[in-house]
Design an enzyme around this catalytic site. Structure first.
Site, PDB file in Angstrom:
ATOM      1  CG  HIS A  38      22.127  26.961 105.636  1.00  0.00           C
ATOM      2  ND1 HIS A  38      22.728  26.429 106.734  1.00  0.00           N
ATOM      3  CD2 HIS A  38      20.810  26.660 105.737  1.00  0.00           C
ATOM      4  CE1 HIS A  38      21.813  25.836 107.490  1.00  0.00           C
ATOM      5  NE2 HIS A  38      20.646  25.953 106.910  1.00  0.00           N
ATOM      6  N   GLY A  70      14.815  23.927 116.198  1.00  0.00           N
ATOM      7  CA  GLY A  70      15.631  24.940 115.525  1.00  0.00           C
ATOM      8  C   GLY A  70      14.785  26.100 115.028  1.00  0.00           C
ATOM      9  CG  ASN A 100      21.561  26.149 122.988  1.00  0.00           C
ATOM     10  OD1 ASN A 100      22.047  26.209 124.113  1.00  0.00           O
ATOM     11  ND2 ASN A 100      20.630  26.979 122.577  1.00  0.00           N
ATOM     12  CB  THR A 141      37.418  35.342 119.944  1.00  0.00           C
ATOM     13  OG1 THR A 141      36.205  35.507 119.206  1.00  0.00           O
ATOM     14  CG2 THR A 141      38.371  36.454 119.572  1.00  0.00           C
ATOM     15  CE  LYS A 176      30.296  35.683 109.647  1.00  0.00           C
ATOM     16  NZ  LYS A 176      30.103  36.859 110.475  1.00  0.00           N
ATOM     17  CB  ALA A 225      39.070  30.045 115.926  1.00  0.00           C
TER      18      ALA A 225
END
Ligand SMILES: [Fe+2]
Length: 670
Positions: A28, A188, A308, A529, A53, A416
């Protein structure tokens, strides 16, 4: 010396894949990264360009972009790096690939030959998954020496098995490996499978990190203590899936599991808190041992678990290490960069390791032609060039606007950082719920991050005196107690925030904007955001940005020097009459005939590839007929006329719903 790194599988999005490893979610976060003499020139995740995505397809668009940005063709590339060993490639790709036996090397070579018409077999370089993660942590850190650790779900271990932790020491001679753990000790996977109890799944881990501060870890601490074991020498054990389910059953919790979309109860929040605490406990146990074993005072971290940010912040405050560098593209998209680093920095000869100064490595806005791109949407938007766009945008933000802000090159990685961002005032607490609802259509608890001027970091955040820069939004830090009420929109329930510092050198325009906002409000900080809704990757192009602007309640859009406002028109009517409708290449139409009498046929848009990457949707019979013939540039109204179908309000409403969910693509005709 040009080095291209890639991550992903080797099938196209249009292909129906038969290899289960590749067709589901393996490999992925496809991406490409290009180095010139070890310095990163361009990097982008495939999802930004194909709009799927986390997709795992061959990153042909990302590769093409990197080459275009560098102004070279593939034939000029000296090495092409793949983040798996040749043995891994044979195991993962080579066996029965679409019904035929072949080698991994052959599949990679064929994939390049098919897209770029070039035989790259002599340029191929293979690098183990976790080694690639380690390189991404060490090379950009700027440290001469450091402990380097990858904490992950799992990656191939070089011999066809799986590995979840790899640690070593980085220095002038490269990486010297210390410790490796297989996937039975995967932090994970521990996190990923446990969040199933919370109605979440793969790729949702970061949401649980945001939920945990609402809970009390004490409530389920003893339950979680039975799910892992800390052993001497930094070792540990993690209970398997069946043990986990048995423990939940014994605690009478099975019926309390949250269904996707259902509300969160205090029980779920306490459970999330205990899970987060367990992750931190195991990671601290492991890292503290590695600190002693290596004797290294500085730590570099990568792998999916390094996203994390709460754990990263706690490591920072713990003082376990003098300095800490966390790779901001810690997940598998970073493997494209890491494999390229491996190819470059393992080559003989002297090497300088340039630090990663910026993540603005993606496609740029067109220098000229921006107005033309925006103009295509004139029926729906008003566009004005403004000479002082930073000051004007700051004024709008201070007055309560929520602004989509698009500048320069897009960011590599999941954050972002001020070039593809939605911005708002960080002060009013209600902005949190407001933006979650109006843009993201997501859970109201989800926190938002602040971008603060680098020079004002210490005024608002309680961080070690020596800390100056946090440019990549990968540490959760404490908001100064005296500032928490004032910063209601970005202060999480536990008094923390995932901070990004912005310097003039990092991003001059964004820095100016925040400075202007600070001059108006006394707070040189913005809520930042990612610019996307819940159904799509972060916007990349001008079209992506306009679509997100139009299909959410964002009040203003700024692209380059242009201020964009929504026109007072009926969006559904214009979408129906004036925008061409199409499907993305990986989408297909499905008609299912009834199995029992009296039932109607069912129609849907589905994905040709793994269901993890689909934006599937049920559709009406009329929409099915329209989309069946929507191969040319025509509008819904045009297709309906040709088919003799009435354009009624339900069909128009369906169009808008599908557009909002990004299940169909709408673009201006012509
Ligand atoms: Fe990984």
């Amino acid at each position: 010396m040009w080095t291209l790194g890639i991550c992903g599988t080797f099938t196209s999005q249009e292909e129906e894949v038969s290899n289960p490893m590749m067709g589901e979610w393996g490999f992925h976060d496809a991406a490409a990264a290009l180095l010139h003499d070890g310095r990163i020139v361009a990097a982008v995740e495939e999802e930004r360009l194909n709009r799927i995505k986390h997709c795992n397809f061959f990153p042909d668009r990302a590769i093409a972009y990197c080459l275009r940005e560098a102004g070279i063709s593939l034939s000029a590339v000296d090495r092409i790096a793949v983040p798996m060993t040749e043995t891994d490639a044979d195991v993962a790709l080579g066996q029965e690939f679409q019904g035929r036996l072949t080698s991994g090397r052959r599949i990679v070579t064929d994939a390049f030959a098919a897209r770029f018409g070039l035989d790259v077999s002599d340029q191929l370089h293979f690098c183990k998954h976790h080694l690639a993660h380690l390189w991404t942590a060490f090379v950009p850190s700027g440290f001469d020496r450091a402990l380097v650790v990858s904490l992950d779900g799992a990656g191939f271990d070089g011999a066809g098995g799986f590995e979840s932790v790899l640690a070593g020491v980085g220095g002038a001679g490269g990486l010297e490996l210390l410790v490796s753990h297989d996937d039975a000790k995967s932090l994970g996977f521990f996190y990923q499978r446990t969040i199933g109890f919370l109605g979440y799944t793969r790729f949702d881990e970061y949401k649980v990190m945001g939920l945990a501060p609402y809970g009390d870890p004490e409530v389920y601490r003893s339950l979680f203590r039975d799910l892992y074991e800390l052993r001497p020498g930094g070792d540990y054990g993690i209970a398997g899936w069946s043990d986990f389910v048995a423990r939940l059953a014994a605690a009478g919790l099975l019926d309390a599991a949250r269904r996707k979309g259902a509300p969160f109860t205090q029980l779920h929040m306490d459970f999330a808190a205990a899970l987060q605490e367990s992750l931190e406990t195991i990671a601290f146990h492991l890292l503290s041992h590695l600190r002693t074993l290596s004797g290294e005072p500085n730590l570099c971290l990568a792998g999916g678990v390094a996203h994390n940010c709460t754990l990263n912040g706690k490591l920072l405050y713990s003082g376990m290490f003098d300095e800490l560098y966390v790779q901001p593209v810690a997940h598998d998209a970073g493997l494209a960069l890491g494999a390229a680093y491996d190819a470059h920095f393992r080559a003989p000869g002297p090497v300088a390791r340039p630090p990663l100064e910026t993540l603005f490595l993606g496609p740029p806005l067109a220098e000229d032609g921006l107005e033309r791109e925006l103009d295509r949407w004139r029926e729906l938007i008003d566009v004005e060039r403004r000479p002082e766009i930073e000051a004007e945008t700051a004024r709008l933000l201070a007055q309560g606007s929520v602004v989509g802000w698009v500048q320069g090159r897009s960011e590599f990685g999941p954050r972002a950082l001020g070039n593809r961002s939605i911005l708002a005032d960080p002060r009013p607490a209600e902005n949190k719920g407001r933006i979650n609802q109006m843009v993201k259509k997501r859970e109201a608890y989800r926190p938002f991050a602040p971008s603060v001027l680098e020079e004002s970091l210490h005024a608002f955040f309680d961080v070690p005196a020596s800390a100056r820069r946090f440019p990549f939004m990968i540490f959760v830090l404490r908001v100064r107690e005296s500032m928490r009420l004032r910063l209601g929109a970005i202060t999480h329930v536990d008094g923390t925030a995932r901070v990004q510092t912005v310097s003039r050198e990092d991003n001059r325009r964004y820095w100016e904007l925040i400075r202007e906002f600070g001059a108006l409000t006394g707070v040189p900080m913005l809520l930042n955001t990612s610019f996307n809704n819940h159904a799509e990757p972060i916007v990349d192009s001008v079209d992506d940005a306009v679509v997100c602007f139009l299909t959410t309640d964002i009040t203003h859009l700024v692209v380059g020097d242009y201020l964009v406002r929504k026109r007072e028109v009926d969006l559904a009517a214009v979408a129906t009459d004036r925008l061409a409708i199409s499907l993305l290449p990986h989408q297909k139409l499905v008609a299912r005939q009834p199995t029992r009498g009296g039932e109607e046929p069912r129609y849907a848009i589905e994905s040709t590839a793994g269901r993890y990457f689909a934006r599937g949707a049920a559709i009406s019979a009329s929409m099915f007929r329209v989309l069946t013939r929507a191969t040319g540039p025509d509008t819904l109204a045009g297709h309906c006329r040709a088919l003799g179908i009435a354009v009624d309000p339900p069909l128009t409403a369906e169009l808008l719903r599908l557009w909002q969910e990004r299940s169909v693509t709408l673009r201006p005709v012509g």
